[in-house]
Design a protein around this motif. Structure first.
Motif, mmCIF file in Angstrom:
data_model
loop_
_atom_site.group_PDB
_atom_site.id
_atom_site.type_symbol
_atom_site.label_atom_id
_atom_site.label_comp_id
_atom_site.label_asym_id
_atom_site.label_seq_id
_atom_site.Cartn_x
_atom_site.Cartn_y
_atom_site.Cartn_z
ATOM 1 N N PHE A 132 9.499 -1.602 -9.326
ATOM 2 C CA PHE A 132 10.615 -2.280 -8.674
ATOM 3 C C PHE A 132 10.698 -1.871 -7.211
ATOM 4 C CE2 PHE A 132 15.080 -2.145 -7.315
ATOM 5 C CZ PHE A 132 15.367 -3.502 -7.361
ATOM 6 N N SER A 133 10.590 -0.573 -6.961
ATOM 7 C CA SER A 133 10.671 -0.060 -5.592
ATOM 8 C C SER A 133 9.545 -0.632 -4.727
ATOM 9 C CB SER A 133 10.596 1.468 -5.613
ATOM 10 O OG SER A 133 10.532 1.979 -4.312
ATOM 11 N N ALA A 134 8.319 -0.558 -5.213
ATOM 12 C CA ALA A 134 7.181 -1.068 -4.438
ATOM 13 C C ALA A 134 7.300 -2.570 -4.211
ATOM 14 C CB ALA A 134 5.874 -0.735 -5.151
ATOM 15 N N SER A 135 7.789 -3.295 -5.204
ATOM 16 C CA SER A 135 7.946 -4.747 -5.018
ATOM 17 C C SER A 135 9.031 -5.050 -3.986
ATOM 18 C CB SER A 135 8.241 -5.438 -6.342
ATOM 19 O OG SER A 135 9.521 -5.092 -6.825
ATOM 20 N N MET A 136 10.079 -4.239 -3.947
ATOM 21 C CA MET A 136 11.106 -4.420 -2.917
ATOM 22 C C MET A 136 10.513 -4.195 -1.528
ATOM 23 S SD MET A 136 14.050 -5.281 -4.138
ATOM 24 C CE MET A 136 15.240 -4.759 -2.928
ATOM 25 N N TYR A 137 9.643 -3.213 -1.399
ATOM 26 C CA TYR A 137 9.011 -2.931 -0.109
ATOM 27 C C TYR A 137 8.216 -4.131 0.380
ATOM 28 C CZ TYR A 137 10.009 2.104 -0.336
ATOM 29 O OH TYR A 137 10.619 3.330 -0.365
ATOM 30 N N VAL A 138 7.610 -4.855 -0.550
ATOM 31 C CA VAL A 138 6.754 -5.988 -0.179
ATOM 32 C C VAL A 138 7.556 -7.287 -0.086
ATOM 33 C CG1 VAL A 138 4.777 -7.382 -0.899
ATOM 34 C CG2 VAL A 138 4.707 -4.892 -1.153
ATOM 35 N N PHE A 139 8.381 -7.577 -1.089
ATOM 36 C CA PHE A 139 9.029 -8.883 -1.170
ATOM 37 C C PHE A 139 10.404 -8.950 -0.509
ATOM 38 C CE2 PHE A 139 6.185 -8.777 -4.946
ATOM 39 C CZ PHE A 139 5.280 -9.715 -4.479
ATOM 40 N N ASN A 140 10.995 -7.817 -0.215
ATOM 41 C CA ASN A 140 12.279 -7.789 0.484
ATOM 42 C C ASN A 140 12.137 -6.891 1.718
ATOM 43 O OD1 ASN A 140 14.924 -8.305 1.042
ATOM 44 N ND2 ASN A 140 15.761 -7.116 -0.653
ATOM 45 N N HIS A 141 11.072 -7.159 2.446
ATOM 46 C CA HIS A 141 10.640 -6.293 3.541
ATOM 47 C C HIS A 141 11.719 -6.096 4.612
ATOM 48 C CE1 HIS A 141 7.749 -4.188 5.990
ATOM 49 N NE2 HIS A 141 8.077 -4.937 7.012
ATOM 50 N N GLU A 142 12.402 -7.147 4.982
ATOM 51 C CA GLU A 142 13.398 -7.027 6.064
ATOM 52 C C GLU A 142 14.550 -6.095 5.693
ATOM 53 O OE1 GLU A 142 13.230 -7.861 9.258
ATOM 54 O OE2 GLU A 142 11.188 -8.443 8.714
ATOM 55 N N ILE A 199 14.338 -3.615 3.611
ATOM 56 C CA ILE A 199 13.764 -2.269 3.584
ATOM 57 C C ILE A 199 13.577 -1.749 5.005
ATOM 58 C CG2 ILE A 199 11.786 -0.890 2.840
ATOM 59 C CD1 ILE A 199 13.663 -1.850 0.569
ATOM 60 N N VAL A 200 13.181 -2.618 5.924
ATOM 61 C CA VAL A 200 13.058 -2.217 7.329
ATOM 62 C C VAL A 200 14.399 -1.716 7.846
ATOM 63 C CG1 VAL A 200 12.730 -3.119 9.683
ATOM 64 C CG2 VAL A 200 11.059 -3.659 7.901
ATOM 65 N N GLN A 201 15.467 -2.448 7.552
ATOM 66 C CA GLN A 201 16.798 -2.018 7.993
ATOM 67 C C GLN A 201 17.194 -0.682 7.360
ATOM 68 O OE1 GLN A 201 18.400 -3.370 10.499
ATOM 69 N NE2 GLN A 201 16.627 -4.726 10.604
ATOM 70 N N ALA A 202 16.863 -0.501 6.085
ATOM 71 C CA ALA A 202 17.178 0.764 5.413
ATOM 72 C C ALA A 202 16.416 1.918 6.064
ATOM 73 C CB ALA A 202 16.841 0.672 3.927
ATOM 74 N N VAL A 235 5.598 3.035 7.818
ATOM 75 C CA VAL A 235 5.213 3.708 6.576
ATOM 76 C C VAL A 235 5.599 2.907 5.332
ATOM 77 C CG1 VAL A 235 5.326 6.001 7.612
ATOM 78 C CG2 VAL A 235 7.298 5.119 6.396
ATOM 79 N N ILE A 236 6.241 1.777 5.497
ATOM 80 C CA ILE A 236 6.715 1.015 4.328
ATOM 81 C C ILE A 236 5.562 0.560 3.447
ATOM 82 C CG2 ILE A 236 7.886 -1.100 3.595
ATOM 83 C CD1 ILE A 236 9.750 -0.721 6.043
ATOM 84 N N TYR A 237 4.588 -0.128 4.017
ATOM 85 C CA TYR A 237 3.472 -0.623 3.192
ATOM 86 C C TYR A 237 2.601 0.514 2.655
ATOM 87 C CZ TYR A 237 4.668 -5.411 4.453
ATOM 88 O OH TYR A 237 5.310 -6.602 4.609
ATOM 89 N N PRO A 238 2.279 1.536 3.474
ATOM 90 C CA PRO A 238 1.524 2.662 2.889
ATOM 91 C C PRO A 238 2.286 3.372 1.760
ATOM 92 C CG PRO A 238 1.350 2.711 5.265
ATOM 93 C CD PRO A 238 2.362 1.648 4.925
#
Length: 119
Positions: free
Chosen positions: A21-31, A33-36, A46-49
């Motif tokens: 779930f966490s990894a999918s959020m990093y990819v599919f809800n990227h914006e 996650i960027v704000q977080a 470092v989000i994608y790595p």
């Protein structure tokens, strides 16, 4: 012994679901996650790595028979959850429960994995 295996697989399964779930959020809800990450003061590159490392860690837990690699995967998850927990606490967003649950699942998986000889 059967009870220990059940506990190990349930804890590892719940950890896996949480990390997927966490990894999918990093990819599919990227914006979001960027704000977080920006609110934490973390670099966004470092989000994608980190998402990739979570997937590789899960692969190591489930499919790799090398004990050293499994230990490194557990250690990586440990530090990830520790930093995530304190990042949420420090900014006061109240979202630290996911990291706490992940830490509990990880600890149970590790302890019972040792008991049944999985690593």
């Amino acid at each position: 012994m059967k009870k220990n295996k059940i506990i190990y697989y349930v804890a590892t399964g719940l950890l896996t679901l949480l990390m997927l779930f966490s990894a999918s959020m990093y990819v599919f809800n990227h914006e979001a996650i960027v704000q977080a990450f920006k609110s934490f003061g973390y670099p966004t590159y470092v989000i994608y790595p980190l998402a990739t490392a979570k997937i590789l860690g899960l692969i190591a837990l489930w499919f790799v028979n090398n004990k050293t690699i499994k230990e490194w995967a557990y250690a990586g998850f440990f530090f990830n959850f520790l930093l995530a927990f304190f990042a949420h606490v420090m900014i006061g967003d109240g979202e630290q429960m996911g990291a706490l649950l992940a830490f509990i699942f990880l600890s149970v998986s590790y302890v019972f994995g040792k008991k049944i000889g999985k690593h």
